[in-house]
Design a protein around this motif. Sequence first.
Motif, PDB file in Angstrom:
ATOM      1  N   SER A  70       0.850  -1.190   0.000  1.00 55.11           N
ATOM      2  CA  SER A  70       0.000   0.000   0.000  1.00 55.11           C
ATOM      3  C   SER A  70       0.888   1.243   0.000  1.00 55.11           C
ATOM      4  O   SER A  70       1.968   1.257   0.591  1.00 55.11           O
ATOM      5  CB  SER A  70      -0.909   0.007   1.226  1.00 55.11           C
ATOM      6  OG  SER A  70      -1.758  -1.124   1.228  1.00 55.11           O
ATOM      7  N   ASN A  71       0.414   2.306  -0.662  1.00 59.13           N
ATOM      8  CA  ASN A  71       1.278   3.460  -0.854  1.00 59.13           C
ATOM      9  C   ASN A  71       0.484   4.715  -1.163  1.00 59.13           C
ATOM     10  O   ASN A  71      -0.710   4.657  -1.485  1.00 59.13           O
ATOM     11  CB  ASN A  71       2.269   3.185  -1.983  1.00 59.13           C
ATOM     12  CG  ASN A  71       1.563   2.989  -3.317  1.00 59.13           C
ATOM     13  OD1 ASN A  71       1.235   3.956  -4.012  1.00 59.13           O
ATOM     14  ND2 ASN A  71       1.306   1.737  -3.686  1.00 59.13           N
ATOM     15  N   VAL A  72       1.175   5.844  -1.106  1.00 63.23           N
ATOM     16  CA  VAL A  72       0.674   7.124  -1.610  1.00 63.23           C
ATOM     17  C   VAL A  72       1.757   7.692  -2.521  1.00 63.23           C
ATOM     18  O   VAL A  72       2.953   7.453  -2.308  1.00 63.23           O
ATOM     19  CB  VAL A  72       0.346   8.122  -0.478  1.00 63.23           C
ATOM     20  CG1 VAL A  72      -0.859   7.667   0.311  1.00 63.23           C
ATOM     21  CG2 VAL A  72       1.553   8.332   0.424  1.00 63.23           C
ATOM     22  N   TYR A 103      -3.876  -2.358  -0.433  1.00 63.40           N
ATOM     23  CA  TYR A 103      -4.133  -3.800  -0.496  1.00 63.40           C
ATOM     24  C   TYR A 103      -4.600  -4.229   0.890  1.00 63.40           C
ATOM     25  O   TYR A 103      -3.891  -4.030   1.880  1.00 63.40           O
ATOM     26  CB  TYR A 103      -2.870  -4.558  -0.876  1.00 63.40           C
ATOM     27  CG  TYR A 103      -2.358  -4.295  -2.275  1.00 63.40           C
ATOM     28  CD1 TYR A 103      -2.689  -5.144  -3.334  1.00 63.40           C
ATOM     29  CD2 TYR A 103      -1.531  -3.202  -2.539  1.00 63.40           C
ATOM     30  CE1 TYR A 103      -2.203  -4.915  -4.611  1.00 63.40           C
ATOM     31  CE2 TYR A 103      -1.044  -2.967  -3.810  1.00 63.40           C
ATOM     32  CZ  TYR A 103      -1.385  -3.826  -4.848  1.00 63.40           C
ATOM     33  OH  TYR A 103      -0.902  -3.590  -6.117  1.00 63.40           O
ATOM     34  N   VAL A 104      -5.789  -4.796   0.954  1.00 61.00           N
ATOM     35  CA  VAL A 104      -6.385  -5.163   2.244  1.00 61.00           C
ATOM     36  C   VAL A 104      -6.595  -6.670   2.282  1.00 61.00           C
ATOM     37  O   VAL A 104      -7.376  -7.216   1.493  1.00 61.00           O
ATOM     38  CB  VAL A 104      -7.728  -4.436   2.456  1.00 61.00           C
ATOM     39  CG1 VAL A 104      -8.308  -4.806   3.819  1.00 61.00           C
ATOM     40  CG2 VAL A 104      -7.551  -2.924   2.328  1.00 61.00           C
ATOM     41  N   PRO A 105      -5.916  -7.383   3.186  1.00 60.00           N
ATOM     42  CA  PRO A 105      -6.126  -8.836   3.283  1.00 60.00           C
ATOM     43  C   PRO A 105      -7.497  -9.155   3.854  1.00 60.00           C
ATOM     44  O   PRO A 105      -7.979  -8.474   4.764  1.00 60.00           O
ATOM     45  CB  PRO A 105      -5.003  -9.281   4.225  1.00 60.00           C
ATOM     46  CG  PRO A 105      -4.655  -8.062   5.021  1.00 60.00           C
ATOM     47  CD  PRO A 105      -4.895  -6.892   4.120  1.00 60.00           C
ATOM     48  N   THR A 106      -8.146 -10.162   3.299  1.00 65.68           N
ATOM     49  CA  THR A 106      -9.419 -10.653   3.823  1.00 65.68           C
ATOM     50  C   THR A 106      -9.329 -12.175   3.956  1.00 65.68           C
ATOM     51  O   THR A 106      -8.343 -12.791   3.543  1.00 65.68           O
ATOM     52  CB  THR A 106     -10.594 -10.286   2.899  1.00 65.68           C
ATOM     53  OG1 THR A 106     -10.519 -11.074   1.695  1.00 65.68           O
ATOM     54  CG2 THR A 106     -10.574  -8.802   2.539  1.00 65.68           C
ATOM     55  N   LYS A 107     -10.383 -12.779   4.490  1.00 63.57           N
ATOM     56  CA  LYS A 107     -10.396 -14.230   4.652  1.00 63.57           C
ATOM     57  C   LYS A 107     -10.517 -14.950   3.318  1.00 63.57           C
ATOM     58  O   LYS A 107     -10.224 -16.143   3.213  1.00 63.57           O
ATOM     59  CB  LYS A 107     -11.554 -14.634   5.560  1.00 63.57           C
ATOM     60  CG  LYS A 107     -11.397 -14.156   6.996  1.00 63.57           C
ATOM     61  CD  LYS A 107     -12.558 -14.624   7.858  1.00 63.57           C
ATOM     62  CE  LYS A 107     -12.383 -14.170   9.308  1.00 63.57           C
ATOM     63  NZ  LYS A 107     -13.501 -14.598  10.174  1.00 63.57           N
ATOM     64  N   VAL A 109      -9.818 -13.320  -0.359  1.00 65.33           N
ATOM     65  CA  VAL A 109      -8.701 -12.900  -1.213  1.00 65.33           C
ATOM     66  C   VAL A 109      -8.285 -11.491  -0.813  1.00 65.33           C
ATOM     67  O   VAL A 109      -9.086 -10.739  -0.241  1.00 65.33           O
ATOM     68  CB  VAL A 109      -9.084 -12.917  -2.713  1.00 65.33           C
ATOM     69  CG1 VAL A 109      -9.341 -14.331  -3.207  1.00 65.33           C
ATOM     70  CG2 VAL A 109     -10.287 -12.021  -2.965  1.00 65.33           C
ATOM     71  N   PRO A 110      -7.050 -11.088  -1.124  1.00 68.80           N
ATOM     72  CA  PRO A 110      -6.662  -9.702  -0.890  1.00 68.80           C
ATOM     73  C   PRO A 110      -7.473  -8.758  -1.777  1.00 68.80           C
ATOM     74  O   PRO A 110      -7.664  -9.020  -2.966  1.00 68.80           O
ATOM     75  CB  PRO A 110      -5.175  -9.668  -1.259  1.00 68.80           C
ATOM     76  CG  PRO A 110      -4.726 -11.089  -1.174  1.00 68.80           C
ATOM     77  CD  PRO A 110      -5.911 -11.912  -1.580  1.00 68.80           C
ATOM     78  N   VAL A 111      -7.956  -7.677  -1.178  1.00 69.28           N
ATOM     79  CA  VAL A 111      -8.764  -6.685  -1.900  1.00 69.28           C
ATOM     80  C   VAL A 111      -7.879  -5.489  -2.233  1.00 69.28           C
ATOM     81  O   VAL A 111      -7.014  -5.095  -1.442  1.00 69.28           O
ATOM     82  CB  VAL A 111      -9.977  -6.250  -1.057  1.00 69.28           C
ATOM     83  CG1 VAL A 111     -10.727  -5.099  -1.723  1.00 69.28           C
ATOM     84  CG2 VAL A 111     -10.910  -7.437  -0.845  1.00 69.28           C
ATOM     85  N   TYR A 112      -8.110  -4.902  -3.414  1.00 68.72           N
ATOM     86  CA  TYR A 112      -7.318  -3.763  -3.884  1.00 68.72           C
ATOM     87  C   TYR A 112      -8.234  -2.560  -4.093  1.00 68.72           C
ATOM     88  O   TYR A 112      -9.371  -2.695  -4.562  1.00 68.72           O
ATOM     89  CB  TYR A 112      -6.630  -4.117  -5.197  1.00 68.72           C
ATOM     90  CG  TYR A 112      -5.993  -2.934  -5.899  1.00 68.72           C
ATOM     91  CD1 TYR A 112      -4.725  -2.488  -5.548  1.00 68.72           C
ATOM     92  CD2 TYR A 112      -6.663  -2.259  -6.916  1.00 68.72           C
ATOM     93  CE1 TYR A 112      -4.135  -1.409  -6.188  1.00 68.72           C
ATOM     94  CE2 TYR A 112      -6.083  -1.186  -7.560  1.00 68.72           C
ATOM     95  CZ  TYR A 112      -4.817  -0.764  -7.202  1.00 68.72           C
ATOM     96  OH  TYR A 112      -4.246   0.312  -7.838  1.00 68.72           O
ATOM     97  N   GLY A 141     -10.722  -3.759  -6.816  1.00 70.66           N
ATOM     98  CA  GLY A 141     -10.394  -5.044  -7.405  1.00 70.66           C
ATOM     99  C   GLY A 141      -9.993  -6.056  -6.349  1.00 70.66           C
ATOM    100  O   GLY A 141     -10.136  -5.828  -5.147  1.00 70.66           O
ATOM    101  N   ALA A 142      -9.480  -7.173  -6.817  1.00 70.11           N
ATOM    102  CA  ALA A 142      -9.046  -8.239  -5.916  1.00 70.11           C
ATOM    103  C   ALA A 142      -7.983  -9.068  -6.612  1.00 70.11           C
ATOM    104  O   ALA A 142      -7.938  -9.150  -7.842  1.00 70.11           O
ATOM    105  CB  ALA A 142     -10.224  -9.118  -5.519  1.00 70.11           C
TER     106      ALA A 142
END
Length: 294
Positions: A70-72, A103-107, A109-112, A141-142
């Motif tokens: 994740s970034n800016v 990028y956010v991890p979930t149970k 898939v990773p979500v974008y 996205g994912a």
Amino acid sequence: MKKLGLATALLLAMTGAQAYQFEVQGQAEHIDNTANDKDFTGAVQGTYYFNDVDSSKGPLDEAAFLNHASNVSAAYSYGENGQEEDGRTRTANHTFGVKGEAYVPTKVVPVYASASYNHTITDNKAGETDDNGDRYALELGALVLPNFLVAVGYTSVADQVSYDAFNIASNGVAKAALESKTIADDQDAITARTKYVGGIDGTNMSIGFESGLVYGEATAFNLGTTLYLNPKLSVGVSYLESSYAGSPDKALGANVNYFITPAVAVGASYVNANAENGSELDTQTVGLNAKFRF
């Protein structure tokens, strides 16, 4: 002691640091078309990653993507175009942009997710009224499979003369201009893209694929593939085509990139956008780029 610490940090960055949190990249392009061979553009982009990016595995050029980092970031592009002998058509474009990616991890898939804002100032060299354009974009996205991103988005363009500074920095001015012409007066566009990077079994090589779609006033699609001969060296080709009523409406590109160290990279690019129907905008661009990580 401060000078020693700074020198040590710089030495580590130049000789082989395997993790980084900042990246600065710049590029410049010479634009040669039938109407004029003195056009040029340049862009610079700075990115801050919230966590260290491990560049010890896979292609160095894709370390942030492979790390789901994740970034800016912020970007600026400057370009001049138009006929040199006709001041009425000579303009300078300044484009400023800010962007965030998560990028956010979930149970499952990773979500974008990403969001960006760009502002373009078109400076007319003949003294006529300058033009200003804003652009907002959202994307969701994912990673449906390891290192395979699928994303869809929405772009709102308040003025058709509005460019994406990040697109210019990454893909060059010819492709960014085609994308802008595709959206045109519609002001709203739907986007979709995929990206995959994976290793080639039994080798230290990797392969990357990208595809994209822009649906605005017209429709454009792009395809690209990159072969990473080793973690440092890559060669790629790409193709973009738009259905907008103008020419050139397609662009074929090639690029090569090499990491001198894990923290310093250089590269070159070439884009050919052939015009049809007697247009004076038969265009070729040659670009140079560099990256520095620390």
